[in-house]
Every structure is written in structure tokens, then in C-alpha cells.
Enzyme design. Structure first.
Site, PDB file in Angstrom:
ATOM      1  N   LYS A  54       0.838  -1.204   0.000  1.00 35.65           N
ATOM      2  CA  LYS A  54       0.000   0.000   0.000  1.00 35.65           C
ATOM      3  C   LYS A  54       0.872   1.252   0.000  1.00 35.65           C
ATOM      4  O   LYS A  54       0.634   2.184  -0.757  1.00 35.65           O
ATOM      5  CB  LYS A  54      -0.920   0.008   1.229  1.00 35.65           C
ATOM      6  N   GLN A  98      -4.932  -1.257   9.610  1.00 40.27           N
ATOM      7  CA  GLN A  98      -4.867  -2.612   9.052  1.00 40.27           C
ATOM      8  C   GLN A  98      -5.500  -3.629  10.008  1.00 40.27           C
ATOM      9  O   GLN A  98      -5.150  -3.681  11.187  1.00 40.27           O
ATOM     10  CB  GLN A  98      -3.398  -2.975   8.760  1.00 40.27           C
ATOM     11  N   ASP A 121     -11.393   3.100   4.047  1.00 32.81           N
ATOM     12  CA  ASP A 121     -11.827   1.701   3.988  1.00 32.81           C
ATOM     13  C   ASP A 121     -13.350   1.610   3.916  1.00 32.81           C
ATOM     14  O   ASP A 121     -13.900   0.550   3.590  1.00 32.81           O
ATOM     15  CB  ASP A 121     -11.344   0.959   5.257  1.00 32.81           C
TER      16      ASP A 121
END
Ligand code: NDP
Length: 299
Positions: A54, A98, A121
Site C-alpha cells: 500500500k 490494518q 476503507d
């Protein structure tokens, strides 16, 4: 008949190139550089690989990447304090924590602490509600990637029969909302669905997000249907000393003979997820500064 194989790797590269182009224009026209903060707690090897990837792709797209690596024993209060600091930082437009988090940390509490406008997200309850009510939301990356592939493949999705297999909060449910928003007739199937093969046979669009290797068979598929395989399942090597195999939730060999188009695993939906994370970061930046929505990169 053999289906068209949808090249998610190439499409994701195209999405990243479009993001990079629009980031460059934002810098040149407004002096703004989007920034993505990724927080990793602990040493989970798979998470470390994702976070590295990422960060690399964020920088390649011309954005700022802020990585925060915390030890596994970090107290929940410290993680919440970091999220508060990132919420307040104007250089940070997107925040991703995460998952999974270590057991002593309440995942829901941490996700709820992220400022919804920076929730790239799309897991914050406010974004879930905005998506469900058809308003401007941050949309979860994997379903957004599937939607982009479907629109590219089929053009308008209006009036299509879509079956989503799986009702998780991160894939199945937001996928169903997105398809509904594009005027599909949507069925959400799950582990209690009766006659699943029959339900799937009615679908022009099948999205499989189950986590069961090669479950969807060719004789479940309506001829010509578009099949999107979200599943990532690691199978042991076929022979001793061989390599582990990565397969989807769709039995590719039998479905490719019936479908009109199909995503492979690997190289289908997988690469779209990070590409959409970059797209979401650009979208969040544009919204934060009152600029127009990025072209072709939102739901
Ligand atoms: P979850 O385990 O959270 O959800 C699985 C869903 O599948 C549940 O709703 C479950 O039903 C349903 N299900 C399980 N067994 C059956 C069955 N026999 N028949 C019908 N439905 C069934 O998984 P996720 O949504 O998180 O992930 C799904 C898959 O997608 C996994 O393989 C995962 O690795 C992959 N994935 C891939 C991503 C990517 O970037 N490509 C990103 C995220 C996930 P019920 O609710 O009734 O239990």
C-alpha cells in the site's frame, strides 16, 4: 463457448494511472498533495506485506504515505490517541487501520474513532449508513473494485439480475448496496440460502465472496453471465514439494466454459482493492477541499 477473462491486473494499473494523473493535476492546480496514513499494530506477516505494498503504490501515485507501525502490545488507548492525532492532521486525508488487530484491542471501537470523511476503507458506521441511503459515502475498496470491473464490462447495470453470495460487512453487504444503487435487482445469498445453485442460475451477474474454495460450479451459471470471484483461498500443493495454489470461490475451469466474462484468481479482483484505496484517498482529498469528485473513480 469460452468466457472473456477479465484482466483485473491491467484494469487496476489503469485505475492507478488515472489516480496518478488526477493527483498531479491537483498538485499543479491547487498545491494539494493527498496523504494516506496506514496504521499497523503487531507483526502479522500477511499484514506487513499488504502495508508495504500500500505504501509503495501510494508513493507511486504521487501521494504522501505515512506509515505507523506499533508493537503488538500497544494499549488500545494509545492506538485511539494516534487515530485522534491523524483525524486532526490536515496533511492526512485518508486513514487505514490494518485489520486484524491484536485481541486486546476492540476493533469496532477503533474503526468508530476514525473521522468518517477520512475513512478510506469505508467501514465506519456513518459511511455504511450513507451508502445504504444512497448518499455520498466512502465505499469499501473491494466492492468498489468489483463495481468498476462490472461497469467496464457491461456498461449500464440497470435491470440486471445480480446475485451476491456472502453477506459480510466488508464485501457482501456493500456490494449488494452498490448494485442496488446501479439499479440491479439484487439477491444476497448466504450459508442458509436454500437451493443456492438455483438462485445463482437466475443471475446475469454473480459476485462470489464466500471464502470456500471453488464452490460455485459451472452448472450453476446462466450462459453468458458475468462472474466476479472475490474469494482468495490458499490450497496445499497438489503434489509433494509443489507450490501452494491460490484459488477463488468459483470453480474457474467449469465456469469459464459457460459464463460470458469471468475474473481469474489471482489477477482478477485482488489487484483492484489497493487501486481503489488510492482512488478513495483522492476522493477524500477532493471532498475535504471542496473540489469536484475525481472522474471515473467513485461509485
Ligand atoms: P466472511 O467469512 O466474512 O463471509 C463469508 C460469507 O459467505 C458469509 O456471509 C457466509 O454466510 C457466506 N457463506 C459461507 N459458506 C457459505 C455457503 N456454503 N453457501 C453460501 N454462503 C456461504 O468473508 P469475507 O466477506 O470477508 O470474504 C469472502 C472471501 O473474499 C474470502 O475468500 C476472502 O479471502 C476474500 N476477500 C478478498 C478480498 C480481495 O481483495 N480480493 C478482500 C476481502 C475478502 P453466513 O453469513 O450465513 O455465515
Amino acid at each position: 463457448m469460452s468466457a472473456k477473462i477479465i484482466d483485473g491486473k491491467a484494469f487496476a494499473a489503469d485505475v492507478r494511472a488515472r489516480v496518478a494523473e488526477q493527483v498531479a493535476a491537483m498538485k499543479a492546480d491547487h498545491g494539494i498533495t493527498p496523504g494516506l496514513a496506514v496504521v499497523l499494530v503487531g507483526e502479522d506477516p500477511a499484514s506487513q506485506v499488504y502495508v508495504r505494498s500500500k505504501g509503495k503504490q501510494t508513493v507511486e501515485a504521487g501521494m504522501n504515505s505515512f506509515e505507523h507501525k506499533l508493537p503488538a502490545e500497544t494499549p488500545e488507548a494509545d492506538l485511539l490517541a494516534l487515530v485522534a492525532q491523524l483525524n486532526a492532521d490536515p496533511k492526512v486525508n485518508g486513514i487505514l487501520v490494518q485489520l486484524p488487530l491484536p485481541e486486546h484491542i476492540d476493533e469496532a471501537k477503533v474503526l468508530a474513532a476514525i473521522e468518517p470523511a477520512k475513512d478510506v476503507d469505508g467501514f465506519h458506521i456513518s459511511n455504511v449508513g450513507l451508502l445504504a441511503t444512497g448518499q455520498k459515502a466512502m465505499v469499501p475498496c473491494t466492492p468498489l473494485g468489483c463495481l468498476m470491473l462490472l461497469r467496464d464490462q457491461l456498461g449500464s447495470l440497470s435491470g440486471k439480475n445480480a446475485v451476491v453470495i456472502g453477506r459480510s460487512n466488508i464485501v457482501g453487504k456493500p456490494m449488494a448496496q452498490l448494485l442496488l444503487r446501479d439499479s440491479c435487482t439484487v439477491t444476497v445469498a448466504h450459508s442458509r440460502t436454500a437451493d443456492l445453485p438455483d438462485v445463482v442460475r437466475r443471475a446475469d451477474i454473480v459476485v462470489a465472496a464466500v471464502g470456500r474454495p471453488e464452490m460455485v460450479k459451472g452448472d450453476w451459471i446462466k450462459p453468458g453471465a458475468t462472474v466476479i470471484d472475490v474469494g482468495i483461498n490458499r490450497l496445499p500443493p497438489a503434489e509433494e514439494g509443489g507450490k501452494a495454489r491460490l484459488v477463488g470461490d468459483v470453480d474457474f475451469d467449469s465456469c469459464v466454459a459457460v459464463a460470458g466474462a469471468i475474473t481469474p484468481v489471482p489477477g482478477g479482483v485482488g489487484p483492484m482493492t489497493i487501486a481503489c484505496l488510492l482512488a478513495n484517498t483522492l476522493t477524500a482529498t477532493a471532498r475535504a477541499h471542496g473540489l469536484p469528485e475525481p472522474e471515473g473513480l467513485t461509485a
